[in-house]
Design an enzyme around this catalytic site. Sequence first.
Site, PDB file in Angstrom:
ATOM      1  CE1 TYR A 105      -3.928  -2.057   0.210  1.00  9.96           C
ATOM      2  CE2 TYR A 105      -2.566  -3.563   1.652  1.00  9.96           C
ATOM      3  CZ  TYR A 105      -3.568  -3.191   0.802  1.00  9.96           C
ATOM      4  OH  TYR A 105      -4.435  -4.122   0.838  1.00  9.96           O
ATOM      5  CB  SER A 106       0.920   4.225  -2.035  1.00 11.02           C
ATOM      6  OG  SER A 106       0.865   3.455  -3.294  1.00 11.02           O
ATOM      7  CB  CYS A 286       0.549   6.551  -8.532  1.00 12.95           C
ATOM      8  SG  CYS A 286       0.503   5.546  -7.208  1.00 12.95           S
ATOM      9  CD  GLU A 326       4.568   2.400  -6.419  1.00  5.27           C
ATOM     10  OE1 GLU A 326       5.818   1.942  -6.400  1.00  5.27           O
ATOM     11  OE2 GLU A 326       4.125   2.731  -5.351  1.00  5.27           O
ATOM     12  CE1 TYR A 328      -3.484   0.532  -6.705  1.00  2.93           C
ATOM     13  CE2 TYR A 328      -1.343   1.565  -6.782  1.00  2.93           C
ATOM     14  CZ  TYR A 328      -2.600   1.489  -6.325  1.00  2.93           C
ATOM     15  OH  TYR A 328      -3.272   2.559  -5.471  1.00  2.93           O
TER      16      TYR A 328
HETATM   17  P1  FAD Z   1      -6.939 -10.258  -2.810  1.00  2.00           P
HETATM   18  O1  FAD Z   1      -7.494 -11.176  -1.672  1.00  2.00           O
HETATM   19  O2  FAD Z   1      -5.425 -10.206  -3.175  1.00  2.00           O
HETATM   20  O3  FAD Z   1      -7.732 -10.427  -4.205  1.00  2.00           O
HETATM   21  C1  FAD Z   1      -7.539  -9.801  -5.273  1.00  2.00           C
HETATM   22  C2  FAD Z   1      -8.753  -9.626  -6.154  1.00  2.00           C
HETATM   23  O4  FAD Z   1      -9.255 -10.781  -6.326  1.00  2.00           O
HETATM   24  C3  FAD Z   1      -9.764  -9.024  -5.445  1.00  2.00           C
HETATM   25  O5  FAD Z   1     -10.726  -8.028  -6.099  1.00  2.00           O
HETATM   26  C4  FAD Z   1     -10.867 -10.137  -4.891  1.00  2.00           C
HETATM   27  O6  FAD Z   1     -12.149  -9.763  -4.762  1.00  2.00           O
HETATM   28  C5  FAD Z   1     -10.454 -11.045  -6.067  1.00  2.00           C
HETATM   29  N1  FAD Z   1     -10.809 -12.548  -5.857  1.00  2.00           N
HETATM   30  C6  FAD Z   1     -10.798 -13.196  -4.498  1.00  2.00           C
HETATM   31  N2  FAD Z   1     -11.218 -14.533  -4.959  1.00  2.00           N
HETATM   32  C7  FAD Z   1     -11.324 -14.698  -6.200  1.00  2.00           C
HETATM   33  C8  FAD Z   1     -11.793 -15.818  -6.742  1.00  2.00           C
HETATM   34  N3  FAD Z   1     -11.841 -16.911  -6.449  1.00  2.00           N
HETATM   35  N4  FAD Z   1     -12.255 -15.649  -8.260  1.00  2.00           N
HETATM   36  C9  FAD Z   1     -12.061 -14.336  -8.634  1.00  2.00           C
HETATM   37  N5  FAD Z   1     -11.747 -13.205  -8.074  1.00  2.00           N
HETATM   38  C10 FAD Z   1     -11.365 -13.326  -6.648  1.00  2.00           C
HETATM   39  N6  FAD Z   1      -4.345  -0.761  -3.126  1.00  2.00           N
HETATM   40  C11 FAD Z   1      -5.230   0.303  -2.546  1.00  2.00           C
HETATM   41  O7  FAD Z   1      -6.218   0.176  -1.997  1.00  2.00           O
HETATM   42  N7  FAD Z   1      -4.358   1.529  -2.066  1.00  2.00           N
HETATM   43  C12 FAD Z   1      -3.205   1.720  -2.390  1.00  2.00           C
HETATM   44  O8  FAD Z   1      -2.579   2.698  -2.013  1.00  2.00           O
HETATM   45  C13 FAD Z   1      -2.175   0.694  -3.046  1.00  2.00           C
HETATM   46  N8  FAD Z   1      -0.980   0.824  -3.281  1.00  2.00           N
HETATM   47  C14 FAD Z   1      -0.294  -0.122  -3.913  1.00  2.00           C
HETATM   48  C15 FAD Z   1       0.926   0.008  -4.274  1.00  2.00           C
HETATM   49  C16 FAD Z   1       1.682  -0.997  -4.952  1.00  2.00           C
HETATM   50  C17 FAD Z   1       3.339  -0.713  -5.256  1.00  2.00           C
HETATM   51  C18 FAD Z   1       1.028  -2.211  -5.185  1.00  2.00           C
HETATM   52  C19 FAD Z   1       1.639  -3.397  -6.030  1.00  2.00           C
HETATM   53  C20 FAD Z   1      -0.367  -2.440  -4.899  1.00  2.00           C
HETATM   54  C21 FAD Z   1      -1.073  -1.416  -4.216  1.00  2.00           C
HETATM   55  N9  FAD Z   1      -2.433  -1.488  -3.949  1.00  2.00           N
HETATM   56  C22 FAD Z   1      -3.223  -0.670  -3.235  1.00  2.00           C
HETATM   57  C23 FAD Z   1      -3.069  -2.975  -3.944  1.00  2.00           C
HETATM   58  C24 FAD Z   1      -3.051  -3.660  -3.093  1.00  2.00           C
HETATM   59  O9  FAD Z   1      -1.755  -4.155  -2.761  1.00  2.00           O
HETATM   60  C25 FAD Z   1      -3.620  -5.056  -3.239  1.00  2.00           C
HETATM   61  O10 FAD Z   1      -3.479  -5.624  -4.317  1.00  2.00           O
HETATM   62  C26 FAD Z   1      -5.450  -4.589  -2.984  1.00  2.00           C
HETATM   63  O11 FAD Z   1      -5.890  -4.051  -1.714  1.00  2.00           O
HETATM   64  C27 FAD Z   1      -6.105  -6.023  -2.954  1.00  2.00           C
HETATM   65  O12 FAD Z   1      -5.713  -6.905  -1.981  1.00  2.00           O
HETATM   66  P2  FAD Z   1      -6.570  -7.906  -1.231  1.00  2.00           P
HETATM   67  O13 FAD Z   1      -5.905  -8.701  -0.286  1.00  2.00           O
HETATM   68  O14 FAD Z   1      -7.695  -7.150  -0.590  1.00  2.00           O
HETATM   69  O15 FAD Z   1      -7.311  -8.642  -2.261  1.00  2.00           O
END
Ligand code: FAD
Length: 328
Positions: A105-106, A286, A326, A328
């Site tokens: 998360y940024s 971003c 950046e 994602y």
């Molecule tokens: P996950 O559990 O990883 O799931 C990912 C997606 O898959 C979700 O949409 C979920 O609904 C879906 N999913 C789950 N299971 C299934 C299934 N069986 N079939 C289909 N789809 C499914 N995010 C922010 O909100 N704010 C930020 O500032 C931010 N900064 C970032 C900076 C960087 C450098 C990077 C790489 C990413 C950033 N992100 C940011 C994104 C963040 O890291 C996560 O990827 C995001 O919050 C989703 O993670 P999660 O664990 O909630 O979802």
Amino acid sequence: MPGQEISSKCATHVQQTSKPKVVVSPLSLDDAEVPPLNLYKPKESYTATIVSVERLVGPKAPGETCHIVIDHGGNVPYWEGQSYGVIAPGENPKKPGAPHNVRLYSIASSRYGDSFDGKTASLCVRRAIYYDPETGKEDPSKNGICSNFLCNSKPGDKVQITGPSGKIMLLPEDDPNATHIMIATGTGVAPYRGYLRRMFMESVPTFKFGGLAWLFLGVANTDSLLYDDEFTKYLQDYPDNFRYDRALSREQKNKSGGKMYVQDKIEEYSDEIFKLLDNGAHIYFCGLKGMMPGIQDTLKRVAEQRGENWEEKLSQLKKNKQWHVEVY
Ligand code: FAD
Ligand code: A2P
């Protein structure tokens, strides 16, 4: 739209008039030559504490985005533009017995944090909700793990963090009068909130910003705007140093009648943007990965109209370290 009105003004590189700013207590990392990096790793994470979780968007926003303040006790210092990793509690569904993978998360605050004491970091997190494509209904079993953990957390809850990480989005401070063009979709605004607090809200001994910061923010509608009050205040206080343009995809139309995206705003101001880039401006992207092809197409089209070769220009921008991405 208010953003347009302000943007039509000709911003010049003038020194800021002095407005009262928050005097921050200096931190040891202010004098450091290099940013802190990976002080905590997935196997040895830091146990931080949630200070607050606040919904940032109004009732008509599609989806929810939260501002989450985390107390790291001064133990996980960072520079503006870096990210934290978060390890949600529980077991990794793909690796039984193992913890969840780190999500990045940024960081959305300056190094001093929202309480200006260097002990907190703020995140801007969009809750990932899964809607079944056939029924259109939410399927909670597939909702995002870490974003929901963060948005559901309560003050006092513990959170495992790693980092800080990332160097691409660090704010170059060698020239305090430089131009910074910041393009964001949704939560991509997070690092820029940190930059802008450093530029306009805090009295920082080592960085007296007198250049131009120009923010393009793309969100769905007015209710989805993020940190709009802070940005509007900078417009009032520093009209010669700050520009702010909003692209509201579900409320405004572009000139072809399609959704208004950040790339349409870039096109609208392309002459100025190209001139600023030619004069050494930094440009940052971003947020959604999906915005980059549209942005690249727009910039290529504009370059061709100007009789320039976009590929050459882009490679020069990258070589000069003016191009920061950046997504994602
Ligand atoms: P996950 O559990 O990883 O799931 C990912 C997606 O898959 C979700 O949409 C979920 O609904 C879906 N999913 C789950 N299971 C299934 C299934 N069986 N079939 C289909 N789809 C499914 N995010 C922010 O909100 N704010 C930020 O500032 C931010 N900064 C970032 C900076 C960087 C450098 C990077 C790489 C990413 C950033 N992100 C940011 C994104 C963040 O890291 C996560 O990827 C995001 O919050 C989703 O993670 P999660 O664990 O909630 O979802
Ligand atoms: P939309 O969802 O109306 O298509 P989010 O809040 O979901 O993170 O999205 C931020 C903004 O980015 C929304 O306005 C969204 O528009 C917009 N967006 C979605 N896809 C693109 C794209 N390919 N290029 C630019 N903006 C996009």
